[in-house]
Design an enzyme around this catalytic site. Structure first.
Site, PDB file in Angstrom:
ATOM      1  N   GLU A 142       0.828  -1.205   0.000  1.00  7.03           N
ATOM      2  CA  GLU A 142       0.000   0.000   0.000  1.00  7.03           C
ATOM      3  C   GLU A 142       0.866   1.260   0.000  1.00  7.03           C
ATOM      4  O   GLU A 142       0.567   2.238  -0.694  1.00  7.03           O
ATOM      5  CB  GLU A 142      -0.940   0.010   1.206  1.00  7.03           C
ATOM      6  CG  GLU A 142      -1.892   1.188   1.184  1.00  7.03           C
ATOM      7  CD  GLU A 142      -2.788   1.277   2.406  1.00  7.03           C
ATOM      8  OE1 GLU A 142      -3.123   2.409   2.810  1.00  7.03           O
ATOM      9  OE2 GLU A 142      -3.158   0.211   2.955  1.00  7.03           O
ATOM     10  N   ASN A 240      -2.818  -5.032   9.050  1.00  4.82           N
ATOM     11  CA  ASN A 240      -3.891  -4.802  10.020  1.00  4.82           C
ATOM     12  C   ASN A 240      -3.974  -5.931  11.045  1.00  4.82           C
ATOM     13  O   ASN A 240      -4.320  -5.702  12.204  1.00  4.82           O
ATOM     14  CB  ASN A 240      -5.236  -4.568   9.316  1.00  4.82           C
ATOM     15  CG  ASN A 240      -5.828  -5.819   8.732  1.00  4.82           C
ATOM     16  OD1 ASN A 240      -6.525  -6.560   9.415  1.00  4.82           O
ATOM     17  ND2 ASN A 240      -5.566  -6.089   7.462  1.00  4.82           N
TER      18      ASN A 240
END
Length: 333
Positions: A142, A240
């Protein structure tokens, strides 16, 4: 000795309370990305190529491989066979679709819309003359994708509060953006340092850390002090998921472990405990949580309690080529 005796055949199993953190597991962006691969295989036939893991979960990746997805790291691994390529949920630098266009490849972008939102805001700040401070983890797909939206030198990566205290951006206006899957508390600490050093620092219009990351961390905090152990179901390369394990311990749970799936979890980890918690990263399907519970039931008399802090009803649209009706077959002449 009593604990061992309880595990003998026929002996009663010791009781164990399991708190199930909610929300957990798949978020809207992950669900959309997986559907894009599945629908592309249905529409275009196998193989469908996917650049990078569509999401960071081997169970999901292997399931899609079995249906006809071929995962590659770079476009040059893909033959010129006319089959589509899909970009992962993490997003890609602008150079990737440009390279696909140069080869006249059909591509579908599975970038999470909330990651795309970070891309557009970074571009907006750059257009307005600001240098971007990107809070995130070096090398994460990302982060690579977000930095790749802008020219070299337009973005400076800040990984933690220590770097925030020493970073020396070029003179002029500054703005910040963040990776969507960071620890909410750690990011706040980084921002406190940056704002103290650079009072004019411009913020995103809306928080970059996504709703799913925020909700899953809040759910873990809600159960942490009640648990003697928290099991986080997720991959080691899932940002995450790793953050959930860290948040659990910082929020008061004595110990938290990250496991890819039930077969990787030793239920003896819960020996002598009365209450444990389970959550799952945004790229881990609920079936993997059920695997962990099944492993615990082999050894314990398990009762479960759902602890839900938020309801999630967000759904993202599919790319236009997959929303359009499939062309009707041409009648034979």
């Amino acid at each position: 000795m009593d604990q061992i005796a309880n595990h003998l055949p026929g002996a009663p199993k010791p009781p164990l309370k399991v708190l199930l953190a909610g929300p957990r597991g798949f978020c809207a962006g992950v669900d959309r990305a997986i559907k894009i691969v599945e629908l592309a295989i249905e529409r275009y036939g196998a193989p469908v190529y996917v650049r990078h893991e569509i999401v960071h979960n081997r169970f999901v990746v292997e399931g899609l491989q079995a249906k006809g997805a071929v995962f590659v790291e770079e476009l040059d691994e893909i033959p010129d066979d006319g089959q589509p390529v899909i970009f992962s949920a993490h997003g890609v630098p602008k150079s990737v679709p440009a390279a696909a266009d140069a080869r006249q490849m059909l591509y579908l972008d599975a970038t999470c819309p909330l990651v795309s939102k970070v891309h557009r805001e970074a571009e907006r700040h750059h257009t307005n003359g600001s240098h971007i401070l990107l809070i995130g983890h070096a090398g994460h797909p990302e982060v690579v994708g977000t930095m790749g939206q802008l020219p070299p030198g337009a973005v400076t990566l800040v990984e933690d509060a220590e770097q925030a205290a020493t970073v020396e951006p070029p003179p002029g206006p500054l703005a910040y953006a963040t990776q969507t899957t960071l620890s909410v508390d750690d990011t706040a600490e980084v921002l406190d340092v940056l704002r103290a050093r650079f009072p004019g620092l411009s913020a995103p219009v809306k928080e970059d850390i996504c709703y799913a990351t925020t909700n899953r961390q809040a759910a873990v905090k809600a159960i942490a002090e009640r648990c003697e152990l928290i099991v986080v179901v997720g991959a080691a390369n899932s940002s995450n998921s790793v953050r959930l394990r860290e948040v659990a311990e910082k929020a008061g749970c004595p110990r938290a472990v990250l496991v890819p799936r039930g077969r990787d979890f030793d239920p003896a980890e819960a020996d002598g405990l009365s209450t444990i918690g389970i959550t799952a990263g945004a790229s881990a399907p609920e079936v993997l949580v059920e695997e962990v519970i099944a492993r615990l039931r082999e050894r314990f008399d398990v009762t479960t309690e759902d602890v839900t802090v938020a309801e999630e009803r967000i759904v993202f649209n599919l790319p236009r080529p997959l929303r359009a009706p499939r062309p009707a077959p041409t009648p034979a002449e």
